[in-house]
Motif scaffolding. Sequence first.
Motif, PDB file in Angstrom:
ATOM      1  N   ASP A  63      25.260  -3.047  -9.450  1.00 20.36           N
ATOM      2  CA  ASP A  63      24.421  -3.670 -10.473  1.00 20.36           C
ATOM      3  C   ASP A  63      25.246  -3.965 -11.722  1.00 20.36           C
ATOM      4  OD1 ASP A  63      22.644  -2.870  -8.589  1.00 20.36           O
ATOM      5  OD2 ASP A  63      21.581  -1.429  -9.858  1.00 20.36           O
ATOM      6  N   ASP A  64      24.905  -5.071 -12.368  1.00 17.06           N
ATOM      7  CA  ASP A  64      25.591  -5.426 -13.617  1.00 17.06           C
ATOM      8  C   ASP A  64      24.620  -6.230 -14.483  1.00 17.06           C
ATOM      9  OD1 ASP A  64      27.447  -5.807 -15.563  1.00 17.06           O
ATOM     10  OD2 ASP A  64      28.713  -7.186 -14.422  1.00 17.06           O
ATOM     11  N   LEU A  65      23.464  -5.607 -14.768  1.00 21.79           N
ATOM     12  CA  LEU A  65      22.403  -6.329 -15.467  1.00 21.79           C
ATOM     13  C   LEU A  65      22.780  -6.724 -16.886  1.00 21.79           C
ATOM     14  CD1 LEU A  65      19.104  -4.547 -14.314  1.00 21.79           C
ATOM     15  CD2 LEU A  65      20.025  -6.756 -13.599  1.00 21.79           C
ATOM     16  N   ASP A  66      23.731  -6.001 -17.485  1.00 17.48           N
ATOM     17  CA  ASP A  66      24.140  -6.381 -18.843  1.00 17.48           C
ATOM     18  C   ASP A  66      24.613  -7.829 -18.890  1.00 17.48           C
ATOM     19  OD1 ASP A  66      23.522  -3.904 -19.784  1.00 17.48           O
ATOM     20  OD2 ASP A  66      25.588  -3.156 -19.833  1.00 17.48           O
ATOM     21  N   ARG A  67      25.156  -8.281 -17.779  1.00 14.08           N
ATOM     22  CA  ARG A  67      25.712  -9.632 -17.738  1.00 14.08           C
ATOM     23  C   ARG A  67      24.633 -10.710 -17.874  1.00 14.08           C
ATOM     24  NH1 ARG A  67      28.434  -9.378 -12.889  1.00 14.08           N
ATOM     25  NH2 ARG A  67      27.410 -11.148 -11.905  1.00 14.08           N
ATOM     26  N   ILE A  68      23.413 -10.393 -17.465  1.00 12.17           N
ATOM     27  CA  ILE A  68      22.336 -11.386 -17.521  1.00 12.17           C
ATOM     28  C   ILE A  68      21.268 -11.020 -18.553  1.00 12.17           C
ATOM     29  CG2 ILE A  68      22.698 -12.042 -15.109  1.00 12.17           C
ATOM     30  CD1 ILE A  68      20.074 -10.549 -14.423  1.00 12.17           C
ATOM     31  N   MET A  69      21.558 -10.034 -19.413  1.00 15.11           N
ATOM     32  CA  MET A  69      20.517  -9.506 -20.282  1.00 15.11           C
ATOM     33  C   MET A  69      20.017 -10.535 -21.294  1.00 15.11           C
ATOM     34  SD  MET A  69      18.493  -7.093 -20.443  1.00 15.11           S
ATOM     35  CE  MET A  69      19.327  -6.148 -19.164  1.00 15.11           C
ATOM     36  N   ASP A  70      20.874 -11.424 -21.784  1.00 15.17           N
ATOM     37  CA  ASP A  70      20.400 -12.455 -22.710  1.00 15.17           C
ATOM     38  C   ASP A  70      19.335 -13.324 -22.043  1.00 15.17           C
ATOM     39  OD1 ASP A  70      22.084 -11.543 -24.649  1.00 15.17           O
ATOM     40  OD2 ASP A  70      23.584 -13.130 -24.404  1.00 15.17           O
ATOM     41  N   ASN A  71      19.586 -13.678 -20.794  1.00 14.11           N
ATOM     42  CA  ASN A  71      18.611 -14.487 -20.051  1.00 14.11           C
ATOM     43  C   ASN A  71      17.332 -13.700 -19.806  1.00 14.11           C
ATOM     44  OD1 ASN A  71      21.526 -14.914 -19.237  1.00 14.11           O
ATOM     45  ND2 ASN A  71      20.697 -16.827 -18.463  1.00 14.11           N
ATOM     46  N   VAL A  72      17.504 -12.432 -19.457  1.00 14.22           N
ATOM     47  CA  VAL A  72      16.337 -11.590 -19.173  1.00 14.22           C
ATOM     48  C   VAL A  72      15.460 -11.446 -20.407  1.00 14.22           C
ATOM     49  CG1 VAL A  72      15.622  -9.239 -18.575  1.00 14.22           C
ATOM     50  CG2 VAL A  72      17.457 -10.358 -17.287  1.00 14.22           C
ATOM     51  N   VAL A 119      17.578  -3.902  -7.908  1.00 17.45           N
ATOM     52  CA  VAL A 119      18.506  -4.932  -8.380  1.00 17.45           C
ATOM     53  C   VAL A 119      19.248  -5.501  -7.179  1.00 17.45           C
ATOM     54  CG1 VAL A 119      20.511  -5.465  -9.827  1.00 17.45           C
ATOM     55  CG2 VAL A 119      18.792  -3.814 -10.619  1.00 17.45           C
ATOM     56  N   VAL A 120      19.299  -6.807  -7.103  1.00 19.96           N
ATOM     57  CA  VAL A 120      20.040  -7.484  -6.033  1.00 19.96           C
ATOM     58  C   VAL A 120      21.189  -8.259  -6.664  1.00 19.96           C
ATOM     59  CG1 VAL A 120      19.953  -9.231  -4.217  1.00 19.96           C
ATOM     60  CG2 VAL A 120      18.027  -7.653  -4.529  1.00 19.96           C
ATOM     61  N   ASN A 121      22.403  -7.853  -6.356  1.00 24.63           N
ATOM     62  CA  ASN A 121      23.603  -8.548  -6.816  1.00 24.63           C
ATOM     63  C   ASN A 121      24.406  -8.905  -5.569  1.00 24.63           C
ATOM     64  OD1 ASN A 121      25.700  -9.624  -8.259  1.00 24.63           O
ATOM     65  ND2 ASN A 121      26.502  -7.669  -9.000  1.00 24.63           N
ATOM     66  N   GLY A 122      24.261 -10.141  -5.132  1.00 23.01           N
ATOM     67  CA  GLY A 122      24.882 -10.546  -3.879  1.00 23.01           C
ATOM     68  C   GLY A 122      25.646 -11.849  -4.020  1.00 23.01           C
ATOM     69  N   PRO A 123      26.368 -12.240  -2.964  1.00 23.29           N
ATOM     70  CA  PRO A 123      27.210 -13.431  -3.045  1.00 23.29           C
ATOM     71  C   PRO A 123      26.476 -14.724  -2.685  1.00 23.29           C
ATOM     72  CG  PRO A 123      27.612 -12.308  -0.980  1.00 23.29           C
ATOM     73  CD  PRO A 123      26.596 -11.482  -1.717  1.00 23.29           C
ATOM     74  N   MET A 124      26.920 -15.802  -3.314  1.00 22.68           N
ATOM     75  CA  MET A 124      26.513 -17.163  -2.966  1.00 22.68           C
ATOM     76  C   MET A 124      27.803 -17.975  -2.892  1.00 22.68           C
ATOM     77  SD  MET A 124      23.548 -17.590  -5.865  1.00 22.68           S
ATOM     78  CE  MET A 124      22.721 -19.021  -5.191  1.00 22.68           C
ATOM     79  N   ILE A 125      27.826 -19.013  -2.061  1.00 19.79           N
ATOM     80  CA  ILE A 125      29.036 -19.820  -1.958  1.00 19.79           C
ATOM     81  C   ILE A 125      28.745 -21.243  -2.422  1.00 19.79           C
ATOM     82  CG2 ILE A 125      28.726 -20.456   0.487  1.00 19.79           C
ATOM     83  CD1 ILE A 125      31.871 -19.961   0.676  1.00 19.79           C
ATOM     84  N   TRP A 126      29.617 -21.763  -3.289  1.00 21.78           N
ATOM     85  CA  TRP A 126      29.370 -23.003  -4.017  1.00 21.78           C
ATOM     86  C   TRP A 126      30.411 -24.067  -3.708  1.00 21.78           C
ATOM     87  CZ3 TRP A 126      25.745 -23.186  -8.323  1.00 21.78           C
ATOM     88  CH2 TRP A 126      25.081 -21.981  -8.566  1.00 21.78           C
ATOM     89  N   SER A 127      29.981 -25.315  -3.730  1.00 24.67           N
ATOM     90  CA  SER A 127      30.888 -26.457  -3.746  1.00 24.67           C
ATOM     91  C   SER A 127      31.137 -26.859  -5.203  1.00 24.67           C
ATOM     92  CB  SER A 127      30.272 -27.635  -2.986  1.00 24.67           C
ATOM     93  OG  SER A 127      29.244 -28.237  -3.762  1.00 24.67           O
ATOM     94  N   PRO A 128      32.069 -27.774  -5.473  1.00 28.72           N
ATOM     95  CA  PRO A 128      32.367 -28.120  -6.868  1.00 28.72           C
ATOM     96  C   PRO A 128      31.204 -28.719  -7.646  1.00 28.72           C
ATOM     97  CG  PRO A 128      34.180 -28.779  -5.450  1.00 28.72           C
ATOM     98  CD  PRO A 128      33.059 -28.350  -4.545  1.00 28.72           C
ATOM     99  N   ASP A 129      30.236 -29.328  -6.959  1.00 28.97           N
ATOM    100  CA  ASP A 129      29.096 -29.910  -7.680  1.00 28.97           C
ATOM    101  C   ASP A 129      27.778 -29.232  -7.334  1.00 28.97           C
ATOM    102  OD1 ASP A 129      28.686 -30.873  -5.134  1.00 28.97           O
ATOM    103  OD2 ASP A 129      28.909 -32.988  -5.664  1.00 28.97           O
ATOM    104  N   ALA A 130      27.853 -28.073  -6.664  1.00 25.99           N
ATOM    105  CA  ALA A 130      26.677 -27.265  -6.301  1.00 25.99           C
ATOM    106  C   ALA A 130      25.784 -27.955  -5.273  1.00 25.99           C
ATOM    107  CB  ALA A 130      25.856 -26.880  -7.538  1.00 25.99           C
ATOM    108  N   ASN A 131      26.260 -29.029  -4.656  1.00 26.58           N
ATOM    109  CA  ASN A 131      25.534 -29.668  -3.568  1.00 26.58           C
ATOM    110  C   ASN A 131      26.158 -29.273  -2.237  1.00 26.58           C
ATOM    111  OD1 ASN A 131      23.642 -31.023  -5.145  1.00 26.58           O
ATOM    112  ND2 ASN A 131      24.954 -32.810  -5.396  1.00 26.58           N
ATOM    113  N   ALA A 132      25.416 -29.468  -1.176  1.00 30.10           N
ATOM    114  CA  ALA A 132      25.896 -29.109   0.155  1.00 30.10           C
ATOM    115  C   ALA A 132      27.147 -29.901   0.529  1.00 30.10           C
ATOM    116  CB  ALA A 132      24.793 -29.369   1.182  1.00 30.10           C
ATOM    117  N   LEU A 133      27.961 -29.315   1.389  1.00 35.59           N
ATOM    118  CA  LEU A 133      29.021 -30.045   2.077  1.00 35.59           C
ATOM    119  C   LEU A 133      28.472 -30.374   3.456  1.00 35.59           C
ATOM    120  CD1 LEU A 133      32.252 -28.049   1.141  1.00 35.59           C
ATOM    121  CD2 LEU A 133      31.295 -30.083   0.044  1.00 35.59           C
ATOM    122  N   PHE A 134      28.132 -31.631   3.652  1.00 36.77           N
ATOM    123  CA  PHE A 134      27.287 -32.028   4.772  1.00 36.77           C
ATOM    124  C   PHE A 134      27.891 -33.240   5.471  1.00 36.77           C
ATOM    125  CE2 PHE A 134      23.851 -34.999   6.011  1.00 36.77           C
ATOM    126  CZ  PHE A 134      23.191 -34.238   6.968  1.00 36.77           C
TER     127      PHE A 134
END
Length: 805
Positions: A290-299, A317-332
């Motif tokens: 967990d690292d909630l301090d990192r999102i506390m301003d948003n919270v 608390v769920v702190n898990g991975p996501m994988i991104w492309s350069p524009d956050a759209n799918a590589l399709f």
Amino acid sequence: MKTHAQVVVIGGGLVGCSILYHLAKLGWSDVVLLERDELTSGSTWHAAANIHGLHDSTNISRIQHYTMNLYKELEAETGQGCGVFQPGSLYLAQSAAREHQLRLQEAKARYYGMGFYEVDRAEAERLHPLANFDGIRCIMFEPDGGNVDPSGVTQAYAAGARKMGASVERFTPVTATIAQPDGSWIVETPKGNIHTQWVVNAAGLWAREVAAMAGLRLPLIPTEHQYFVTESMPEIEALGQRLPSIADRDGEYYLRQEGKGLLIGAYEKEMKFWAENGTPQDFGHELFPDDLDRIMDNVMRAMDRVPSAANAGVKRVVNGPMIWSPDANALFGPVPEMQNYFCCTGIIPGFSQSGGLGLLTAEWIVEGESKLDMFAWDLARFGDWADKKFTKARVKDQYGHRFKIHFPNEERSAGRPARVRPAYEMQKTMGGVFGLNCGWEHPLWFGDQPDMVESSGFTRQNWFEPVGKEVRMLREAVGIIDISNFANYRIKGPGAADWLNALLANNMPKEIGRSCLTPLIGVRGGVAGDFTVTKLAEDEFMMVGSGLAERYHQRFFNMVPLPEGTSFAVQTDDICGFNVAGPKARDLLMRLTNADLSTPAFPFMRSKRIEVAGVETIIIRVSFTGDLGWELHCAAKDQVLLYEALLEAAKAVGGGPVGSRALGALRIEKGYGSWGREYSPEYYPQEVGLERLIKMDKDFLNKAAYSAIKDIPPRENLSIFEVEASHNADATGGEPIFLKDGTPVGRVTSGAYGYSVGKSLALGFLKDGAAMPGDTVEIFILGQPHEAILLAEPPFDPSGKKLRA
């Protein structure tokens, strides 16, 4: 386990299971899914799983709408619960720009028959009694918004696929993918090998590793992402209703009910990358500390919106991975350089898009092309230039600005420059403001001084007047436009003409020095591209097309075998170009060459090899501005020398540099369409005025598909409108068009102010017969109706006299 299959899908997450399901639904049941661990391993199982329908992109809205409606059908079809909760979603606008965005989405929703409409504060408080709506300018409600159960949906896709004959192999890691000479693949696993016609990489967090087995590098990088769930809240327990989710994008958080508590998540500015050099093979259902301090301003902003949340304890608390492309759209899409290798990965809002992605993938594999144009997701939009450094910088920007509005024409600076031309530094000193085009830095407009910064918004921005100055200069004198962002190809050999004729729909020039415009026909008969082809020698042709679509078009080029002794080369990196256009274009060029540029000696759509200012050039009499003009193509090493000479000569006749933003306005004044906007595989040639360039007395790629649709009356017609622009804003693309009585009849594809004709203009598609020239319709700019007159012809030089002067 099977030893042969039509398709092997690698990855048993949400999207992989959806692809398997949709392949089977389209009749391909001899398909296998291979999962290294248990289904949902990776990033699927821990997702917040929110669902929503509306998106700034029309086609993404369509596939999200399809996905939202699919989940209940899946439950009924399979008996597997998907945990569908659809209490609706409230979208909040704190800023004027966000209100513009939401009102435009509301207009689009009315056009497409989707549920998304404004509610007043009293209704919003009835829907969500715990929310504080102070400071909110506008509230929209999406009745079908909500969330689903990640595991339930994934298992439902798998169950539906199995029911139709597909196979799912869990705990079966792929160890190799080996291409075969006939385009098929051998997929190796510890349980044995499968010989398959198609490989689909839907491996999510492991997409990079799976791609590497085939010698492919994907521009992806994972990050951490956090949300938390509160303990049960007495305020929610006392309600007799389920609360709608809240999308407060200006607050940079998301919030919905989970059980009798709340789920709150955020995309924080101080984000963290993970597994930059490769996802561990033994990772599965783990989470990070967990690292909630990192999102506390948003919270804290979320708790200001729902004050009772501040009194609730944190349950999980769920702190898990996501994988991104350069524009956050799918590589399709299929990898253009390979046969039968498909990617579908890098998906962020997976539970809103999984059904549509699965359907589009299945359509492309089974039928040869998806029904919707999804170039915004096509992996071909990136090339080798999208390296790790670029990807990391762009992902950091995308994550930290996840909820920031993507304004029309907005250019973000992260990761740039990636690729530059020799004239880049020179253009910078001239006040050039740059955009990104297929990795290249390309001048959009020129300011009064170096290091100008472009503003962004829905209304006219700080570039409006400088662009107007460039347009008027070109129309009155001459402008020099850098067109090095166009794709440039060279075809040589005894079979060059035969290959081009077999690929493209128009007849190729037979005479040296002639050029032609020609469409490329898609698998379903639509417009997959448009090119200018010039015959340079008896066995040599130059072809120029969209730079953005260079890698995309490679798929079509590969469909037509090259004749023996004939070569095809992509020369985009080695060739630079300029368009010299305007009524004084001839005067300018005659100062730099001894060649005869008079119309009798050099008519429209002709070409020559000549020296201009001592530089060897291929010069073609054509111009995307609609004005008198020539395109000059030279070796990249000579770009600066030629540019300096052109600019110096331009000064003497009242001309100067012109950017691509002005070129967009110029081509709209002339009514010219552009690939990716007016020209698309979704549109038939007869709907965009290209049918006259298609020659049915020869064979060409996808001729049968065109033959099947060529006599169908246009569903819509490409049209041009003069728009009343009282709100200091012009159409940009995507705005819906309605009749005065509210009937939806079309949508805008491009828009700009026509500086030389004094009119705000829009190009768009209008349902056949919906209006006649002179009729008034309403275009929803800023989400508000603006009267627009359907024009009978383009306002600039409709007869083409200036173009051919």
